[in-house]
Design a protein around this motif. Structure first.
Motif, PDB file in Angstrom:
ATOM      1  N   LEU A 269       0.811  -1.218   0.000  1.00  0.00           N
ATOM      2  CA  LEU A 269       0.000   0.000   0.000  1.00  0.00           C
ATOM      3  C   LEU A 269       0.843   1.267   0.000  1.00  0.00           C
ATOM      4  CD1 LEU A 269      -2.928  -0.881   2.411  1.00  0.00           C
ATOM      5  CD2 LEU A 269      -3.114  -0.091   0.068  1.00  0.00           C
ATOM      6  N   GLU A 270       2.102   1.145   0.433  1.00  0.00           N
ATOM      7  CA  GLU A 270       2.971   2.313   0.516  1.00  0.00           C
ATOM      8  C   GLU A 270       2.290   3.365   1.406  1.00  0.00           C
ATOM      9  OE1 GLU A 270       3.420   2.894  -3.688  1.00  0.00           O
ATOM     10  OE2 GLU A 270       4.968   1.370  -3.843  1.00  0.00           O
ATOM     11  N   PRO A 271       2.174   4.639   0.996  1.00  0.00           N
ATOM     12  CA  PRO A 271       1.604   5.609   1.931  1.00  0.00           C
ATOM     13  C   PRO A 271       0.080   5.651   1.934  1.00  0.00           C
ATOM     14  CG  PRO A 271       2.315   6.750  -0.035  1.00  0.00           C
ATOM     15  CD  PRO A 271       2.686   5.306  -0.228  1.00  0.00           C
ATOM     16  N   TYR A 272      -0.561   4.811   1.135  1.00  0.00           N
ATOM     17  CA  TYR A 272      -2.013   4.916   0.972  1.00  0.00           C
ATOM     18  C   TYR A 272      -2.755   4.067   2.000  1.00  0.00           C
ATOM     19  CZ  TYR A 272      -0.660   7.077  -3.411  1.00  0.00           C
ATOM     20  OH  TYR A 272      -0.094   7.910  -4.349  1.00  0.00           O
ATOM     21  N   GLN A 273      -4.008   4.448   2.228  1.00  0.00           N
ATOM     22  CA  GLN A 273      -4.823   3.742   3.211  1.00  0.00           C
ATOM     23  C   GLN A 273      -5.513   2.530   2.609  1.00  0.00           C
ATOM     24  OE1 GLN A 273      -7.451   6.422   5.265  1.00  0.00           O
ATOM     25  NE2 GLN A 273      -8.312   4.842   6.593  1.00  0.00           N
ATOM     26  N   HIS A 274      -5.848   2.620   1.321  1.00  0.00           N
ATOM     27  CA  HIS A 274      -6.537   1.536   0.628  1.00  0.00           C
ATOM     28  C   HIS A 274      -5.977   1.387  -0.783  1.00  0.00           C
ATOM     29  CE1 HIS A 274      -9.608   2.797   3.641  1.00  0.00           C
ATOM     30  NE2 HIS A 274      -9.818   1.497   3.723  1.00  0.00           N
ATOM     31  N   LYS A 278      -4.860   4.181  -3.725  1.00  0.00           N
ATOM     32  CA  LYS A 278      -3.579   4.082  -4.421  1.00  0.00           C
ATOM     33  C   LYS A 278      -3.781   4.042  -5.936  1.00  0.00           C
ATOM     34  CE  LYS A 278       0.378   0.965  -4.945  1.00  0.00           C
ATOM     35  NZ  LYS A 278       0.900  -0.381  -4.681  1.00  0.00           N
ATOM     36  N   GLU A 279      -4.747   3.257  -6.372  1.00  0.00           N
ATOM     37  CA  GLU A 279      -4.957   3.069  -7.812  1.00  0.00           C
ATOM     38  C   GLU A 279      -5.555   4.304  -8.481  1.00  0.00           C
ATOM     39  OE1 GLU A 279      -5.242  -1.629  -6.811  1.00  0.00           O
ATOM     40  OE2 GLU A 279      -7.081  -0.591  -7.393  1.00  0.00           O
ATOM     41  N   ILE A 280      -6.358   5.058  -7.741  1.00  0.00           N
ATOM     42  CA  ILE A 280      -6.842   6.337  -8.276  1.00  0.00           C
ATOM     43  C   ILE A 280      -5.655   7.258  -8.557  1.00  0.00           C
ATOM     44  CG2 ILE A 280      -8.083   8.465  -7.692  1.00  0.00           C
ATOM     45  CD1 ILE A 280     -10.116   6.687  -6.167  1.00  0.00           C
ATOM     46  N   VAL A 416      -1.229  -4.120 -11.949  1.00  0.00           N
ATOM     47  CA  VAL A 416      -2.186  -4.908 -11.177  1.00  0.00           C
ATOM     48  C   VAL A 416      -3.180  -3.981 -10.486  1.00  0.00           C
ATOM     49  CG1 VAL A 416      -2.473  -6.479  -9.236  1.00  0.00           C
ATOM     50  CG2 VAL A 416      -0.572  -6.781 -10.834  1.00  0.00           C
ATOM     51  N   GLU A 417      -4.459  -4.264 -10.641  1.00  0.00           N
ATOM     52  CA  GLU A 417      -5.508  -3.506  -9.964  1.00  0.00           C
ATOM     53  C   GLU A 417      -6.133  -4.420  -8.920  1.00  0.00           C
ATOM     54  OE1 GLU A 417      -8.572  -0.344 -11.624  1.00  0.00           O
ATOM     55  OE2 GLU A 417      -9.350  -2.375 -11.875  1.00  0.00           O
ATOM     56  N   ILE A 418      -6.012  -4.043  -7.655  1.00  0.00           N
ATOM     57  CA  ILE A 418      -6.426  -4.905  -6.550  1.00  0.00           C
ATOM     58  C   ILE A 418      -7.787  -4.502  -5.999  1.00  0.00           C
ATOM     59  CG2 ILE A 418      -5.858  -5.567  -4.172  1.00  0.00           C
ATOM     60  CD1 ILE A 418      -2.936  -5.591  -5.009  1.00  0.00           C
ATOM     61  N   GLY A 419      -8.061  -3.217  -5.889  1.00  0.00           N
ATOM     62  CA  GLY A 419      -9.371  -2.777  -5.414  1.00  0.00           C
ATOM     63  C   GLY A 419     -10.475  -3.323  -6.306  1.00  0.00           C
ATOM     64  N   VAL A 420     -11.548  -3.814  -5.689  1.00  0.00           N
ATOM     65  CA  VAL A 420     -12.644  -4.392  -6.470  1.00  0.00           C
ATOM     66  C   VAL A 420     -13.260  -3.345  -7.394  1.00  0.00           C
ATOM     67  CG1 VAL A 420     -14.987  -5.320  -6.292  1.00  0.00           C
ATOM     68  CG2 VAL A 420     -13.161  -6.282  -4.889  1.00  0.00           C
ATOM     69  N   ALA A 421     -13.403  -2.124  -6.919  1.00  0.00           N
ATOM     70  CA  ALA A 421     -13.967  -1.058  -7.747  1.00  0.00           C
ATOM     71  C   ALA A 421     -12.904  -0.557  -8.718  1.00  0.00           C
ATOM     72  CB  ALA A 421     -14.470   0.079  -6.869  1.00  0.00           C
ATOM     73  N   SER A 422     -13.108  -0.784  -9.992  1.00  0.00           N
ATOM     74  CA  SER A 422     -12.102  -0.472 -11.002  1.00  0.00           C
ATOM     75  C   SER A 422     -11.933   1.034 -11.177  1.00  0.00           C
ATOM     76  CB  SER A 422     -12.490  -1.107 -12.335  1.00  0.00           C
ATOM     77  OG  SER A 422     -11.512  -0.843 -13.318  1.00  0.00           O
ATOM     78  N   THR A 423     -10.673   1.463 -11.277  1.00  0.00           N
ATOM     79  CA  THR A 423     -10.368   2.886 -11.485  1.00  0.00           C
ATOM     80  C   THR A 423      -9.371   3.043 -12.626  1.00  0.00           C
ATOM     81  OG1 THR A 423      -8.730   2.718  -9.693  1.00  0.00           O
ATOM     82  CG2 THR A 423     -10.910   3.587  -9.126  1.00  0.00           C
ATOM     83  N   LYS A 424      -8.111   2.695 -12.364  1.00  0.00           N
ATOM     84  CA  LYS A 424      -7.096   2.897 -13.405  1.00  0.00           C
ATOM     85  C   LYS A 424      -7.296   1.965 -14.594  1.00  0.00           C
ATOM     86  CE  LYS A 424      -3.619  -0.051 -11.106  1.00  0.00           C
ATOM     87  NZ  LYS A 424      -2.201  -0.145 -10.691  1.00  0.00           N
ATOM     88  N   ALA A 425      -7.922   0.817 -14.383  1.00  0.00           N
ATOM     89  CA  ALA A 425      -8.217  -0.054 -15.530  1.00  0.00           C
ATOM     90  C   ALA A 425      -9.205   0.627 -16.470  1.00  0.00           C
ATOM     91  CB  ALA A 425      -8.767  -1.395 -15.050  1.00  0.00           C
ATOM     92  N   GLY A 614     -17.375   4.113   6.661  1.00  0.00           N
ATOM     93  CA  GLY A 614     -16.689   3.000   7.326  1.00  0.00           C
ATOM     94  C   GLY A 614     -16.868   1.655   6.663  1.00  0.00           C
ATOM     95  N   THR A 615     -17.129   1.632   5.368  1.00  0.00           N
ATOM     96  CA  THR A 615     -17.281   0.355   4.669  1.00  0.00           C
ATOM     97  C   THR A 615     -15.908  -0.211   4.301  1.00  0.00           C
ATOM     98  OG1 THR A 615     -17.443   1.393   2.491  1.00  0.00           O
ATOM     99  CG2 THR A 615     -19.491   1.083   3.722  1.00  0.00           C
ATOM    100  N   ASP A 616     -15.907  -1.459   3.870  1.00  0.00           N
ATOM    101  CA  ASP A 616     -14.670  -2.118   3.440  1.00  0.00           C
ATOM    102  C   ASP A 616     -14.406  -1.702   1.991  1.00  0.00           C
ATOM    103  OD1 ASP A 616     -12.560  -3.773   2.828  1.00  0.00           O
ATOM    104  OD2 ASP A 616     -13.393  -5.517   3.858  1.00  0.00           O
ATOM    105  N   VAL A 617     -13.631  -0.656   1.812  1.00  0.00           N
ATOM    106  CA  VAL A 617     -13.484  -0.019   0.502  1.00  0.00           C
ATOM    107  C   VAL A 617     -12.966  -0.985  -0.553  1.00  0.00           C
ATOM    108  CG1 VAL A 617     -12.234   1.767  -0.769  1.00  0.00           C
ATOM    109  CG2 VAL A 617     -13.177   2.271   1.492  1.00  0.00           C
ATOM    110  N   ASP A 618     -11.926  -1.730  -0.221  1.00  0.00           N
ATOM    111  CA  ASP A 618     -11.296  -2.591  -1.230  1.00  0.00           C
ATOM    112  C   ASP A 618     -12.026  -3.902  -1.453  1.00  0.00           C
ATOM    113  OD1 ASP A 618      -9.206  -0.862  -1.886  1.00  0.00           O
ATOM    114  OD2 ASP A 618      -7.991  -1.547  -0.196  1.00  0.00           O
TER     115      ASP A 618
END
Length: 630
Positions: A269-274, A278-280, A416-425, A614-618
């Protein structure tokens, strides 16, 4: 969706299994588990199979494994996304077969004969289950996967590979399988049909592995064999064999070992929380990488023979699901406006189930982040079965099934895009589709070379333009603070920004669980206006284009009913903040490419709203990253 990791080694394989499951968490899951052979490191023990399962996260499974002090050389592991049967311990993988005649409510695991993990769906599982029950096999779960474990056991006669061959000959549906047996402690067998499975070669490190995704083996090996449809694999610590669906042994030349960068760093994750956050913020880099090798527009960007195919086509049929479908909708506007070719865009999961009129002169374009999306692959195969020979994919994974099955391809480089909600893809798909638009316009002669080069130069500026949009994050956060109190939201756009409104609504509902819908703004008075109140925020995508004045009229309709507007407005639109109207000013208007810019603040809005709730973002509930079942 579901994830598989398995291995046979001369060393402890349990850390590899657990690390692989952590790498596959991004796919989404509701239970997880692993099974090992207790005699694989100490053959003198005479012990058999043992499994540990959890309906919590992989971290909980790891704690259980550590408490049990498991250290073995042969094992399989799985993350499950429920299809048949609710999320529960009984339905979690791995599944065991205890053989026929088992009467105990909770048989000791030491008598288990087969352990199996399975991705996919077995379509004829009910008839197989009835047949196995008639042979005195008892079922302990509601899954279709347990049927396969019993079926393999019923076919076993001293050779696990032969039992697997006999069992899969009776299966209909999709599967990736990894199987171990009590009587063969140093062996693992696997098979794939309709679901991905790769082989990891690490003989020098003392083992061989299987996984549903090469990333699961990052840090273990970068030597990967991509199994083809119908392949079976037989693994031991120092050797492996592959055969095709007909039982014919395959040579290393037929299934070559490829060196694959598995992007181990992508899971940090480096400096990001989710991961989504990061992918955004990786989008400028991802877009730049996607365009790196594009020195000039040419059909050959899409593969050898593309110029000839583009000459022969008279239309496009775009097939995709979810976010990828919305990128196809944007591309329709681009291609028809610039290349002057008619475009039809269909939801892949619907296309194959209706009576369509095939046009062999159409270019079938399939869009997918993973290249393994089951509905889109099925739609592609259906189109080819109808006589479509001109096929192209825009995909993020060069080694995917979709790329292998299409005549042409453009590989985006989102990483690689890990978050379920697609952004950079999504944004890199749009970049690839804009390149396709320009290549088609060049082939058809609808734009001259100078104009095409101007469009390419504008596209090259997109990474820095997206960077400027990301600087709007503090303003988006202030919007999100209001959205966390909402239960519904409406998104409006016109023309090629209507699909961007659809994508914004999808992102919000996916990760914040706020009910959100999108409409073409001109449709307000045809129904959705009935929903507008002060409790229904209305998000408007407002570029400075030919439809701006029409859009302003639609906004007035909202304000007249007490609705509250949240407007992403280009400069010189003369839309200003006021009571009931909140405006974020976009850094610049970018013409046909503005959809790529306008989607970014919508991604940020969804992310920060979900963060506030407070949802599970990823890992949003009920959803999976790679949808490999229908």
């Amino acid at each position: 969706m579901c994830g598989i990791v398995g291995g046979v080694s001369r060393q402890d394989v349990v850390p590899v299994l657990l690390q692989g499951l952590r790498r596959l968490e991004y796919r989404g899951y509701d239970s997880c588990g692993l099974a090992v052979h207790m005699a694989s490191l100490n053959p003198a023990s005479g012990a058999g199979l043992h499994r540990t399962r959890s309906t919590a996260r992989v971290a909980e499974l790891q704690a259980q494994v550590q408490a049990e002090n498991l250290h073995e050389a042969t094992g399989i592991a799985h993350t499950r996304w429920a299809t048949h049967g609710e999320p529960s311990m009984a339905n979690a993988h791995p599944h065991f077969s205890f053989g026929p005649g088992q009467r105990e409510a909770f048989p000791p695991e030491s008598v288990a004969r087969v352990a199996l993990v399975h991705n996919g769906i077995i379509e004829n599982y009910e008839e197989l289950r009835r047949a196995l029950e008639a042979r005195d096999y008892r079922f302990f779960s509601d899954t279709d996967s347990e049927v396969v474990a019993h079926l393999i056991d019923s076919c076993y006669n001293g050779d696990l590979f032969e039992a697997l061959q006999a069992a899969i000959a009776q299966l209909r549906g999709a599967y990736a399988l990894a199987v171990i047996h009590r009587d063969e402690p140093h062996r693992l067998v696997g098979a794939r049909a309709g679901s991905p499975l790769v082989l990891g070669v690490a003989a020098e490190q003392g083992g061989h592995f299987v996984a549903s995704d090469a990333m699961a083996l990052a840090g273990v090996t970068d030597q990967i064999v991509y199994l083809e449809e119908g392949d079976l694999v037989d693994l031991q610590a120092s050797r492996y064999w592959i055969c095709d669906a007909g039982g014919r042994a395959l040579t290393p030349e037929q299934r070559p070992v490829q060196t694959v960068q598995a992007f181990a760093a992508a899971v940090e994750l480096e400096p990001y929380q989710h991961y989504m956050q990061k992918e955004i913020f990786e989008q400028p880099r991802a877009l730049s990488d996607t365009l790196t090798d594009v020195l000039a527009i040419s059909p050959e960007l899409f593969g050898d023979g593309a110029w000839r195919r583009f000459q022969e086509i008279d239309s496009l049929l775009i097939l995709a699901c979810g976010t990828s479908y919305y990128s196809g909708l944007v591309a329709k506007y681009w291609i028809e406006a610039l290349a002057r070719i008619p475009v039809q865009v269909e939801i892949a999961s619907e296309y194959r189930y209706r009576e369509s009129v095939p046009n062999p002169k159409a270019l079938v374009v399939v869009i997918s982040q993973s290249g393994e999306t089951a509905d889109t692959l099925a739609a592609l195969r259906h189109a080819k079965g109808l006589g479509h020979t001109h096929t192209l994919t825009v995909c993020n994974v060069a080694t995917s099934t979709m790329v292998r099955e299409c005549a042409l391809s453009y590989i985006t480089r989102a990483g690689v895009e890990i978050g379920v909600a697609s952004t950079k893809a999504f944004t890199t798909q749009l970049a690839g589709l804009y390149l396709l638009t320009l290549a088609l316009a060049q082939t058809k002669g609808s734009l001259d070379d100078e104009t095409i080069n101007d469009h390419l130069q504008q596209l090259r500026h997109i990474p820095s333009a997206v960077q400027a949009v990301l600087a709007l994050e503090p303003q988006v956060i202030s919007w999100a603070q209001s959205f966390t109190r909402m239960e519904n939201a409406l998104f409006l756009g016109r023309g090629m920004h209507y699909p961007i409104a659809l994508e914004g609504a999808l992102k919000l509902k996916e990760i914040s669980y706020i009910h959100a819908e999108a409409y073409p703004a001109g449709e307000l008075k045809h129904g959705p206006l009935a929903l507008v109140t002060s409790a229904m925020p209305v998000v408007v995508v407002a570029p400075n284009d030919a439809l701006l004045e029409k859009l302003k009229s639609n906004m007035q309709e909202v304000r007249a009913r007490g609705g509250v507007l949240y407007v992403l407005a280009d400069a010189e639109t003369n839309i200003t903040s006021d009571t009931g109207t909140h405006v974020i000013r976009m850094p610049e208007h970018y013409g046909l490419l503005s959809p790529i810019l306008h989607v970014v603040p919508l991604q940020l809005l969804a992310y920060h709203t979900a963060l506030g709730k407070g949802t599970d973002v990823d890992k949003p509930r009920n959803l999976a990253k790679s949808v490999t079942v229908e």
